[in-house]
Design an enzyme around this catalytic site. Structure first.
Site, PDB file in Angstrom:
ATOM      1  CG  HIS A  90      -0.361   0.042   2.544  1.00  0.00           C
ATOM      2  ND1 HIS A  90       0.041   1.220   3.158  1.00  0.00           N
ATOM      3  CD2 HIS A  90      -0.073  -0.952   3.429  1.00  0.00           C
ATOM      4  CE1 HIS A  90       0.540   0.951   4.356  1.00  0.00           C
ATOM      5  NE2 HIS A  90       0.488  -0.368   4.546  1.00  0.00           N
ATOM      6  CG  ASP A  92      -2.836   4.052   2.702  1.00  0.00           C
ATOM      7  OD1 ASP A  92      -2.513   2.937   2.229  1.00  0.00           O
ATOM      8  OD2 ASP A  92      -3.470   4.170   3.765  1.00  0.00           O
ATOM      9  CG  ASP A 123       3.121   0.396   7.589  1.00  0.00           C
ATOM     10  OD1 ASP A 123       2.611  -0.377   6.756  1.00  0.00           O
ATOM     11  OD2 ASP A 123       2.480   0.890   8.536  1.00  0.00           O
ATOM     12  CD  GLU A 156      -3.020  -1.346   5.938  1.00  0.00           C
ATOM     13  OE1 GLU A 156      -3.187  -2.236   6.799  1.00  0.00           O
ATOM     14  OE2 GLU A 156      -2.351  -0.314   6.156  1.00  0.00           O
ATOM     15  CD  GLU A 157      -0.923   2.404   7.585  1.00  0.00           C
ATOM     16  OE1 GLU A 157      -1.605   2.001   8.556  1.00  0.00           O
ATOM     17  OE2 GLU A 157       0.251   2.057   7.400  1.00  0.00           O
ATOM     18  CG  HIS A 423       1.260   2.640  12.567  1.00  0.00           C
ATOM     19  ND1 HIS A 423      -0.003   2.157  12.806  1.00  0.00           N
ATOM     20  CD2 HIS A 423       1.565   2.232  11.300  1.00  0.00           C
ATOM     21  CE1 HIS A 423      -0.443   1.475  11.748  1.00  0.00           C
ATOM     22  NE2 HIS A 423       0.508   1.508  10.817  1.00  0.00           N
TER      23      HIS A 423
END
Length: 454
Positions: A90, A92, A123, A156-157, A423
């Site tokens: 992903h 995003d 990520d 996705e996030e 994150h």
């Protein structure tokens, strides 16, 4: 099989990989227009699409998904009769949080102490670069032996489910013999790991109302019900004294029987302050891979600076509940909602809004694709054998793909090992892990093609 030619090719491609990841990280592709312009995600999607076209992919398309974002699809045909492998990543990313806490700009890839720092570096923009590296190495060493589909998700996030719903409406699009989800990570740098389970999640916003408007805390405090105090009491009901999650009707005693996570290592990875205890009971692996976990991820309340002596008439919080394999996320949502309604104190008016949900996932690690992956990891990481772990995070698409393609084998690998701090502020990727996992994926595709011909 020797990994030498593939490894040498990928090593030579690493400067290009760094340059490309620098370009991709520069897009502030947070899929929330309230935080960043939608144009940032659109530009990132265009970049991904152009990269696929440059590699010879056909049918490259920007898919407008039902949540208002775009996923990028491409197809690279392989030899006649070859199996089809779907590669997922992903583009995003999570918002950067407190930009002042970053040691370098979050959207500017920066090398420091042997790692590359930037939001999305691990990520999962780095995961997309990993796919490119693996395919380039195979093309340079005789060709890609399988047909390849690539899907790069755009939300996705946010957990808004756009790609899941699009796939359900177009089930032929992502059909494959095996699926590699490039969005997890090794248990530790240098220890090759596949992820066997994912916790699902549900996201709720709860609002409490107690008064028609704010009141003077001196004139009315002590008798008038304060919504913020009610919210504090309600949120406290979600945890036992030891910090275990306590949602009425949701059991929290499952045990993890795979790779264990030593407590000292976890404390170091999580950067727990000296003297502060871990929460919950059971092993660390039990707590983060096999049991539910509730987190208050946001709360609306007056900031300390500028606060006035007032009773709050309304309070709002956003709650994330991680749902372990074996439980249904929809059922967990119902239980959490019922708990919040039942435990609101003083007759406070409660409203609950669901803002995201994804099912947990468990892979079949006895499938033939895992044998091919184990051989690839042993070749890419000399002296190591493939480990199997869980992951506390969620990838809702996994269950959608498993339901759509029950015969497909699903493997989860990636760059998000503990030092990556995904994150969080100062997210980073290990270039050595990017290199070795790219070798792993290339060898896996070759191994898998050979196993299908046998």
């Amino acid at each position: 099989m020797t990994a030498r030619p593939i490894a040498a090719t990928i090593a030579s491609l690493m400067p290009r990989a760094k340059a490309e990841l620098t370009e991709l990280v520069a897009f502030q592709s947070v899929a929330d227009p309230a935080q960043f312009p939608r144009s940032e995600c659109e530009a990132a999607a265009d970049w991904v699409a152009d990269a696929l076209r440059a590699e010879g992919f056909q049918d490259v398309a920007l898919l407008d998904t039902p949540d208002g974002t775009q996923s990028v699809y491409g197809f690279l045909p392989g030899p006649a009769g070859a199996p089809t492998v779907l590669l997922y990543a992903h583009y995003d990313v999570q918002p950067p949080l407190d930009e002042s806490a970053w040691l370098s700009p979050p959207f500017e890839l920066t090398e420091r102490d042997g790692r590359w720092y930037g939001r999305g570096a691990a990520d999962c923009k780095g995961g997309f670069i990993m796919h490119l590296l693996a395919l380039r190495a195979l093309k340079a060493d005789g060709g890609v032996p399988v047909s390849v589909k690539v899907i790069a998700e755009g939300s996705e996030e946010q957990g808004t489910g756009g790609l899941e719903r699009y796939a359900e409406a177009h089930p032929e699009l992502l059909a494959a013999d095996t699926i590699v989800i490039g969005d997890t990570g090794n248990f530790r740098v240098g220890l090759p790991t596949v992820t066997a389970t994912l916790r699902g999640m549900t996201m709720l916003r709860v609002t409490l109302d107690t008064l028609e408007g704010n009141l003077h805390s001196g004139q009315f405090g002590g008798a008038a019900p304060d919504a913020l105090a009610a919210m504090i009491q309600l949120l406290a009901s979600l945890r036992a004294e030891d910090g275990s999650t306590t949602v009425d009707g949701l059991t929290a005693d499952t045990e993890w029987d795979g790779l264990q996570y030593p407590e000292a290592e976890f404390r170091s990875d999580a950067k727990v302050l000296d003297g502060v205890e871990l929460i919950g009971t059971g092993t660390v692996a039990d707590r983060i891979w096999a049991r539910p976990a509730v987190t208050v991820i946001g709360i609306d309340c007056p900031p300390v600076v500028g606060a006035t002596p007032s009773l709050q008439a309304s309070a709002r919080a956003q709650i994330s509940l991680r749902v372990p394999p074996g439980r249904d996320a929809a059922e967990a949502t119902e239980l959490l909602t019922a708990h919040l309604v039942a435990h609101a104190p003083w007759g406070a008016r409660v409203s609950v809004e669901q803002v995201g949900q994804g099912q947990p996932f468990r892979a079949d690690t006895t499938s033939p694709a895992y044998t091919s992956m184990a051989r690839a990891m042993e070749a890419a990481y000399p002296g190591e054998t493939m480990q199997t772990s869980g992951m506390g995070g969620s990838i809702p698409l996994c269950n959608t793909l498993a339901a759509l393609y029950p015969e497909a084998e699903i493997l989860l690998i990636g760059l998000s090992e503990p030092e990556a701090q995904i994150h969080a502020v100062n997210e980073s990727v290990s270039p050595e892990e990017l290199e070795r996992l790219s070798v792993t994926e290339a060898l896996f595709l070759r191994n898998y093609a050979e196993s299908k011909r046998a």
